[in-house]
Design an enzyme around this catalytic site. Structure first.
Site, PDB file in Angstrom:
ATOM      1  N   GLU A  31     -37.495  51.253 -22.812  1.00 51.50           N
ATOM      2  CA  GLU A  31     -36.536  52.111 -23.482  1.00 51.50           C
ATOM      3  C   GLU A  31     -35.324  52.320 -22.684  1.00 51.50           C
ATOM      4  OE1 GLU A  31     -35.679  52.712 -26.815  1.00 51.50           O
ATOM      5  OE2 GLU A  31     -37.560  51.819 -27.641  1.00 51.50           O
ATOM      6  N   GLU A  34     -33.599  49.225 -21.749  1.00 50.84           N
ATOM      7  CA  GLU A  34     -32.857  48.875 -23.062  1.00 50.84           C
ATOM      8  C   GLU A  34     -31.512  49.718 -23.107  1.00 50.84           C
ATOM      9  OE1 GLU A  34     -36.497  46.818 -25.866  1.00 50.84           O
ATOM     10  OE2 GLU A  34     -35.276  48.724 -26.362  1.00 50.84           O
ATOM     11  N   GLU A  35     -31.593  50.903 -23.030  1.00 50.27           N
ATOM     12  CA  GLU A  35     -30.553  51.762 -23.300  1.00 50.27           C
ATOM     13  C   GLU A  35     -29.486  52.067 -22.037  1.00 50.27           C
ATOM     14  OE1 GLU A  35     -32.522  55.546 -24.835  1.00 50.27           O
ATOM     15  OE2 GLU A  35     -32.884  54.547 -26.538  1.00 50.27           O
TER      16      GLU A  35
END
Length: 150
Positions: A31, A34-35
């Site tokens: 996460e 990805e962010e």
């Protein structure tokens, strides 16, 4: 810290749902990558939150696990479909403004405590142990044992 396009305008920690059969450390690292585009290494679990009647939890109770990750890269490259902004933020700033949620403030307090007293007093670590099921293992998360019992 990130600002999500589709949720509260407040700054928050990166996060998201686990994929099927994905372990907590892998979810956290994925996460963040990805962010923000930042590669990380899992260090431990700081805390977890359980909450019921969350509109975005598909009718289920929500357990949100907050992990402590070590950055391996530092340049931010945000996911523009999910975020409006991302920035490195000093931990002290997270406890001194009204721009953050109660969860963010409490996590910042735990991080400050870890810096002062050592993260072994804060982190919940992960240990992989053999399962009773043939050729399988499981992940057990707990506070460290004293050195005489490890």
């Amino acid at each position: 810290m990130i600002q999500d396009k589709h949720r509260l305008a407040r700054w928050k920690f990166p996060g998201g749902f686990s994929s099927p059969e994905e372990d907590i450390p892998d979810t956290a690292m994925r996460e963040v990558l990805e962010e923000t585009g930042i590669h990380t290494e899992f260090k431990g679990v700081l805390a977890f939150r359980q909450q019921h009647k969350v509109p975005s939890a598909f009718g289920r109770s929500d357990i949100y696990v907050v992990t402590r990750l070590k950055p391996l890269t530092f340049d931010i490259n945000i996911c523009t479909t999910e975020l409006t902004n991302a920035a490195w933020t000093p931990v002290d700033e997270l406890t001194t403004t009204n721009e953050h949620t109660h969860l963010t403030v409490r996590m910042a307090q735990l991080i400050q405590h870890g810096f002062l007293e050592g993260f072994e007093k804060v982190d919940i670590s992960m240990h992989e142990l053999p399962s009773v099921y043939k050729n399988t293992t499981y992940k057990l998360f707990h506070r460290p044992l004293s050195s005489s019992s490890t």
